[in-house]
Design a protein around this motif. Structure first.
Motif, PDB file in Angstrom:
ATOM      1  N   PHE A  64       0.811  -1.223   0.000  1.00 44.12           N
ATOM      2  CA  PHE A  64       0.000   0.000   0.000  1.00 44.12           C
ATOM      3  C   PHE A  64       0.844   1.274   0.000  1.00 44.12           C
ATOM      4  CE2 PHE A  64       0.289  -1.399   4.467  1.00 44.12           C
ATOM      5  CZ  PHE A  64       0.901  -0.297   5.045  1.00 44.12           C
ATOM      6  N   GLY A  65       2.155   1.184   0.156  1.00 39.69           N
ATOM      7  CA  GLY A  65       3.017   2.360   0.161  1.00 39.69           C
ATOM      8  C   GLY A  65       3.637   2.599  -1.199  1.00 39.69           C
ATOM      9  N   ARG A  66       4.470   3.631  -1.281  1.00 37.87           N
ATOM     10  CA  ARG A  66       5.169   3.930  -2.525  1.00 37.87           C
ATOM     11  C   ARG A  66       6.666   3.781  -2.279  1.00 37.87           C
ATOM     12  NH1 ARG A  66       3.771   9.516  -5.182  1.00 37.87           N
ATOM     13  NH2 ARG A  66       1.797   8.407  -5.470  1.00 37.87           N
ATOM     14  N   LEU A  82      -2.272   8.347   9.785  1.00 38.74           N
ATOM     15  CA  LEU A  82      -1.455   7.142   9.694  1.00 38.74           C
ATOM     16  C   LEU A  82      -0.334   7.329   8.678  1.00 38.74           C
ATOM     17  CD1 LEU A  82      -4.270   4.424   9.553  1.00 38.74           C
ATOM     18  CD2 LEU A  82      -2.922   5.074  11.560  1.00 38.74           C
ATOM     19  N   HIS A  83       0.801   6.707   8.949  1.00 40.33           N
ATOM     20  CA  HIS A  83       1.936   6.651   8.017  1.00 40.33           C
ATOM     21  C   HIS A  83       2.420   8.046   7.625  1.00 40.33           C
ATOM     22  CE1 HIS A  83      -0.463   2.863   6.645  1.00 40.33           C
ATOM     23  NE2 HIS A  83       0.126   2.659   7.824  1.00 40.33           N
ATOM     24  N   GLY A  84       2.342   8.983   8.552  1.00 41.50           N
ATOM     25  CA  GLY A  84       2.731  10.353   8.245  1.00 41.50           C
ATOM     26  C   GLY A  84       4.218  10.460   7.948  1.00 41.50           C
ATOM     27  N   GLY A 168     -18.918   8.853  19.700  1.00 41.12           N
ATOM     28  CA  GLY A 168     -19.465   9.564  18.549  1.00 41.12           C
ATOM     29  C   GLY A 168     -18.641   9.485  17.284  1.00 41.12           C
ATOM     30  N   TYR A 169     -17.674   8.574  17.227  1.00 42.56           N
ATOM     31  CA  TYR A 169     -16.802   8.490  16.059  1.00 42.56           C
ATOM     32  C   TYR A 169     -17.172   7.301  15.185  1.00 42.56           C
ATOM     33  CZ  TYR A 169     -14.058  11.684  18.892  1.00 42.56           C
ATOM     34  OH  TYR A 169     -13.659  12.748  19.665  1.00 42.56           O
ATOM     35  N   SER A 170     -17.109   7.492  13.870  1.00 38.64           N
ATOM     36  CA  SER A 170     -17.238   6.379  12.944  1.00 38.64           C
ATOM     37  C   SER A 170     -15.875   5.718  12.807  1.00 38.64           C
ATOM     38  CB  SER A 170     -17.762   6.857  11.586  1.00 38.64           C
ATOM     39  OG  SER A 170     -16.945   7.896  11.058  1.00 38.64           O
ATOM     40  N   ILE A 171     -15.856   4.456  12.389  1.00 43.47           N
ATOM     41  CA  ILE A 171     -14.636   3.657  12.451  1.00 43.47           C
ATOM     42  C   ILE A 171     -14.277   3.129  11.073  1.00 43.47           C
ATOM     43  CG2 ILE A 171     -13.557   1.616  13.467  1.00 43.47           C
ATOM     44  CD1 ILE A 171     -15.510   1.954  15.834  1.00 43.47           C
ATOM     45  N   ASN A 172     -13.043   3.374  10.672  1.00 45.89           N
ATOM     46  CA  ASN A 172     -12.488   2.811   9.445  1.00 45.89           C
ATOM     47  C   ASN A 172     -11.810   1.489   9.797  1.00 45.89           C
ATOM     48  OD1 ASN A 172     -10.068   2.300   7.648  1.00 45.89           O
ATOM     49  ND2 ASN A 172     -11.014   3.947   6.489  1.00 45.89           N
ATOM     50  N   THR A 173     -12.105   0.428   9.052  1.00 45.35           N
ATOM     51  CA  THR A 173     -11.537  -0.892   9.358  1.00 45.35           C
ATOM     52  C   THR A 173     -10.461  -1.310   8.362  1.00 45.35           C
ATOM     53  OG1 THR A 173     -13.356  -1.949   8.159  1.00 45.35           O
ATOM     54  CG2 THR A 173     -13.608  -1.690  10.548  1.00 45.35           C
ATOM     55  N   ASP A 174     -10.067  -0.403   7.459  1.00 41.93           N
ATOM     56  CA  ASP A 174      -9.002  -0.743   6.513  1.00 41.93           C
ATOM     57  C   ASP A 174      -7.675  -0.949   7.229  1.00 41.93           C
ATOM     58  OD1 ASP A 174     -10.774  -0.523   4.407  1.00 41.93           O
ATOM     59  OD2 ASP A 174     -10.228   1.551   3.932  1.00 41.93           O
ATOM     60  N   PHE A 175      -7.426  -0.138   8.262  1.00 38.20           N
ATOM     61  CA  PHE A 175      -6.187  -0.238   9.020  1.00 38.20           C
ATOM     62  C   PHE A 175      -6.536  -0.358  10.498  1.00 38.20           C
ATOM     63  CE2 PHE A 175      -5.147   2.089   5.185  1.00 38.20           C
ATOM     64  CZ  PHE A 175      -3.987   1.467   4.754  1.00 38.20           C
ATOM     65  N   ASP A 224      -1.755  11.185   0.536  1.00 38.61           N
ATOM     66  CA  ASP A 224      -0.950  12.292   0.023  1.00 38.61           C
ATOM     67  C   ASP A 224      -0.187  11.882  -1.236  1.00 38.61           C
ATOM     68  OD1 ASP A 224      -1.676  14.072   1.974  1.00 38.61           O
ATOM     69  OD2 ASP A 224       0.324  14.294   2.841  1.00 38.61           O
ATOM     70  N   ALA A 225       0.344  12.895  -1.904  1.00 37.39           N
ATOM     71  CA  ALA A 225       1.163  12.644  -3.086  1.00 37.39           C
ATOM     72  C   ALA A 225       2.424  11.868  -2.760  1.00 37.39           C
ATOM     73  CB  ALA A 225       1.521  13.976  -3.751  1.00 37.39           C
ATOM     74  N   ASP A 226       2.850  11.857  -1.485  1.00 37.31           N
ATOM     75  CA  ASP A 226       4.048  11.090  -1.117  1.00 37.31           C
ATOM     76  C   ASP A 226       3.807   9.588  -1.156  1.00 37.31           C
ATOM     77  OD1 ASP A 226       2.737  10.413   1.314  1.00 37.31           O
ATOM     78  OD2 ASP A 226       3.785  11.933   2.465  1.00 37.31           O
ATOM     79  N   GLY A 227       2.546   9.191  -1.351  1.00 37.59           N
ATOM     80  CA  GLY A 227       2.205   7.782  -1.451  1.00 37.59           C
ATOM     81  C   GLY A 227       2.095   7.056  -0.130  1.00 37.59           C
ATOM     82  N   TRP A 228       2.266   7.779   0.966  1.00 36.56           N
ATOM     83  CA  TRP A 228       2.261   7.168   2.293  1.00 36.56           C
ATOM     84  C   TRP A 228       1.264   7.803   3.251  1.00 36.56           C
ATOM     85  CZ3 TRP A 228       4.367   2.819   4.047  1.00 36.56           C
ATOM     86  CH2 TRP A 228       5.377   2.216   3.291  1.00 36.56           C
TER      87      TRP A 228
END
Length: 263
Positions: A64-66, A82-84, A168-175, A224-228
């Motif tokens: 998933f990275g570049r 994530l992955h900043g 009150g937060y929605s949850i992303n399960t991709d990561f 981002d354009a950095d791919g990460w």
């Protein structure tokens, strides 16, 4: 691969976890208004080298990275979560900074993340940011409490998700969380929400990195354009908390806790 560590390897994981926690707390103390993210990366490189440890990030090149990440720590500011990738950015009053660090020492890895507000929180939406950080910390505590021999992965996911949803937060399960041991990322994947009583049964010697993270008003990510670097799709603020734990004979143990001062 799901890896079960021997007692001697778990003992080494305590040392690695302490190193990760010590470095993160030192970086937090140095991350002041006017600090550049590239300086944080350089400080991290120096502390890892001084400890005789190895970075899990520099050569990290998942699908998933570049290409290789090429840095020693993830530095995510405000809407990044994530992955900043560290870059030429100077921290300002009220920035919400997440530091995510993984290293290997003695053949065993540990991984942790902290989020905090830089400088004067009153200059931004400090109360909202603080509440979001606190929610991820409470979710992390709940997930750890649900972990123990005989428990299921779904018990951890359910405990984390229940706290985040109630806040009150929605949850992303991709990561989400993951197994860890001789390498940083292993099976099993641990979503930040799930059904109790489902999934892999936990065993003593299993190491897990639990990492609840949320975005203030969305569960959608953009890259981002950095791919990460992953950011909230709406530009809202984000928060992320993480510990590495070991499943023990009678419960679980947090490994990424401070052991000594690294300055």
């Amino acid at each position: 691969m799901i890896e079960i560590l021997r007692p001697a390897e778990v003992a080494q994981a305590r040392h690695t976890g302490g190193l990760v926690a010590d470095i993160l707390q030192t970086l937090k103390s140095r991350s002041l208004v006017g600090t550049n993210l590239l300086d944080i990366d350089a400080w991290t490189e120096a502390m890892i080298a001084e400890a005789g440890a190895q970075s899990c990030y520099v050569e990290y090149a998942p699908s998933f990275g570049r290409g290789p990440f090429g840095h020693y720590i993830c530095t995510a500011v405000n809407d990044a979560v994530l992955h900043g990738m560290p870059h030429d950015y100077t921290l300002a009053d009220g920035d919400l900074l997440t530091l995510d660090l993984a290293v290997t020492h003695g053949g065993v890895a540990a991984d942790a993340a902290i989020s905090f507000i830089v400088g004067d929180a009153r200059l931004t939406d400090g109360a909202e940011s603080a509440a979001m950080i606190e929610a991820t910390e409470r979710a992390l505590t709940a997930g750890i409490a649900a972990a123990g021999p005989g428990a299921r992965l779904g018990d951890i996911s359910h405990a984390i998700g229940s706290v985040l949803t109630a806040a009150g937060y929605s949850i992303n399960t991709d990561f989400g969380g993951h197994g860890i041991g001789s390498t940083m990322h292993q099976d099993p994947h641990i979503p930040n929400t799930g059904r109790p009583g489902r999934g892999y049964r936990l065993r003593p010697g299993l190491l897990l990195a639990l990492e609840p993270w949320v975005m203030a008003d969305t569960d959608q990510l953009v890259t981002d354009a950095d791919g990460w670097t992953l950011r909230s799709a709406t530009g809202c603020r984000t928060a992320h908390s993480e510990h590495t734990i070991a499943i023990t004979e009678d419960g679980s143990e947090i490994l990424t806790v401070e052991q000594r001062a690294v300055r």
